[in-house]
Design a protein around this motif. Structure first.
Motif, PDB file in Angstrom:
ATOM      1  N   ALA A  58       0.850  -1.198   0.000  1.00  0.00           N
ATOM      2  CA  ALA A  58       0.000   0.000   0.000  1.00  0.00           C
ATOM      3  C   ALA A  58       0.883   1.246   0.000  1.00  0.00           C
ATOM      4  N   PHE A  59       1.944   1.209   0.805  1.00  0.00           N
ATOM      5  CA  PHE A  59       2.853   2.354   0.839  1.00  0.00           C
ATOM      6  C   PHE A  59       3.626   2.474  -0.472  1.00  0.00           C
ATOM      7  N   GLU A  60       3.998   1.336  -1.044  1.00  0.00           N
ATOM      8  CA  GLU A  60       4.694   1.357  -2.336  1.00  0.00           C
ATOM      9  C   GLU A  60       3.809   1.994  -3.398  1.00  0.00           C
ATOM     10  N   LEU A  61       2.518   1.684  -3.356  1.00  0.00           N
ATOM     11  CA  LEU A  61       1.568   2.274  -4.299  1.00  0.00           C
ATOM     12  C   LEU A  61       1.463   3.778  -4.079  1.00  0.00           C
ATOM     13  N   ALA A  62       1.438   4.194  -2.823  1.00  0.00           N
ATOM     14  CA  ALA A  62       1.394   5.632  -2.516  1.00  0.00           C
ATOM     15  C   ALA A  62       2.611   6.344  -3.100  1.00  0.00           C
ATOM     16  N   LYS A  63       3.776   5.728  -2.974  1.00  0.00           N
ATOM     17  CA  LYS A  63       5.001   6.325  -3.524  1.00  0.00           C
ATOM     18  C   LYS A  63       4.947   6.427  -5.045  1.00  0.00           C
ATOM     19  N   LEU A  64       4.369   5.407  -5.668  1.00  0.00           N
ATOM     20  CA  LEU A  64       4.225   5.444  -7.126  1.00  0.00           C
ATOM     21  C   LEU A  64       3.313   6.578  -7.562  1.00  0.00           C
ATOM     22  N   TYR A  65       2.215   6.762  -6.823  1.00  0.00           N
ATOM     23  CA  TYR A  65       1.304   7.874  -7.129  1.00  0.00           C
ATOM     24  C   TYR A  65       2.045   9.210  -7.029  1.00  0.00           C
ATOM     25  N   GLN A  66       2.853   9.353  -5.982  1.00  0.00           N
ATOM     26  CA  GLN A  66       3.619  10.594  -5.825  1.00  0.00           C
ATOM     27  C   GLN A  66       4.600  10.774  -6.981  1.00  0.00           C
ATOM     28  N   GLU A  67       5.273   9.687  -7.335  1.00  0.00           N
ATOM     29  CA  GLU A  67       6.250   9.729  -8.427  1.00  0.00           C
ATOM     30  C   GLU A  67       5.591  10.113  -9.750  1.00  0.00           C
ATOM     31  N   ALA A  68       4.343   9.694  -9.916  1.00  0.00           N
ATOM     32  CA  ALA A  68       3.616   9.974 -11.149  1.00  0.00           C
ATOM     33  C   ALA A  68       2.919  11.331 -11.115  1.00  0.00           C
ATOM     34  N   GLY A  69       3.060  12.049 -10.000  1.00  0.00           N
ATOM     35  CA  GLY A  69       2.411  13.353  -9.881  1.00  0.00           C
ATOM     36  C   GLY A  69       0.931  13.267  -9.571  1.00  0.00           C
ATOM     37  N   MET A  70       0.480  12.106  -9.101  1.00  0.00           N
ATOM     38  CA  MET A  70      -0.932  11.896  -8.774  1.00  0.00           C
ATOM     39  C   MET A  70      -1.138  12.196  -7.290  1.00  0.00           C
ATOM     40  N   THR A  71      -1.126  13.467  -6.952  1.00  0.00           N
ATOM     41  CA  THR A  71      -1.134  13.896  -5.550  1.00  0.00           C
ATOM     42  C   THR A  71      -2.374  13.434  -4.800  1.00  0.00           C
ATOM     43  N   ALA A  72      -3.545  13.606  -5.381  1.00  0.00           N
ATOM     44  CA  ALA A  72      -4.787  13.232  -4.702  1.00  0.00           C
ATOM     45  C   ALA A  72      -4.816  11.736  -4.395  1.00  0.00           C
TER      46      ALA A  72
END
Length: 212
Positions: A145-159
């Motif tokens: 779940a945290f890895e997915l959160a980091k991927l979202y951040q990396e992709a600029g998907m802040t929300a």
């Protein structure tokens, strides 16, 4: 080495492993010729010891022996694919992944292996995200779940990143990955007052001084 000596050493090695004293367990493992051992479970344990001590090539080599002793083990195939990536053998990782999927087509862990392979291949972030989102549909585990959160951040998907962090904090409340979620939100400037107080209460007291 005779059978009695092997029995004594291997039992001591497993005891050390269970106590998470991997350095001492590895010293014993180094003294045994594992090519002569037929017990696949013992070989898998030795592989785990080498992996825990960062000797990924040895871990991989030992686990391949276990693979030939216990063909059809999904656990061995999963670890072989993961270890192949750690040793830089992406093509071999894909082969073991394919075999794992054929053996266990509905096992959610196939999504983790797919993600790890995509990551190693530096595939587009959308593909990496999709793999972990598929895993999340089947199982919800803190680490991924945290890895997915980091991927979202990396992709600029802040929300999406903030939502994933909030879900992680809500479901698990405390622990290493909850603290990581708080830290990620703080670095994004999105930590609320109550969250900041809880984060500082749990995290700051554990920080070491420069002298320490």
């Amino acid at each position: 080495m005779d059978k009695y000596e092997y029995k004594q050493l291997s039992e001591r090695m497993i005891e050390l492993m269970q106590n998470e004293e991997y350095g001492e367990a590895k010293e014993i493992a180094d003294s045994i010729d594992w090519r002569r051992v037929r017990n696949a479970m013992m070989l898998a344990n030795v592989s785990d010891i080498y992996e825990k001590t960062g000797e990924y090539q040895k871990s991989y080599d030992i686990l391949q022996i276990a693979y030939h002793r216990a063909e059809g083990s999904r656990k061995v195939l999963y670890r072989l694919s993961s270890l192949a990536l750690k040793t830089g053998n992406v093509d071999e990782a894909i082969d073991f992944y394919d075999e794992f999927v054929q053996l266990a087509p509905k096992d959610p862990n196939r999504h983790i292996l797919r993600y790890q392979i995509l990551r190693a291949q530096r595939a587009p972030l959308e593909q990496q995200i999709e793999a972990l989102e598929e895993f999340k549909k089947a199982e919800y585990i803190e680490e991924w779940a945290f890895e997915l959160a980091k991927l979202y951040q990396e992709a600029g998907m802040t929300a999406e990143c903030l939502e994933e962090c909030d879900d992680l904090i809500l479901w698990f409340s405390e622990g290493k990955y909850v603290m990581k979620a708080y830290d990620l939100k703080m670095r994004m400037g999105e930590l609320t007052g109550a969250e900041k107080a809880k984060f500082e209460k749990q995290f700051v007291p554990k920080l070491l001084t420069p002298e320490q």
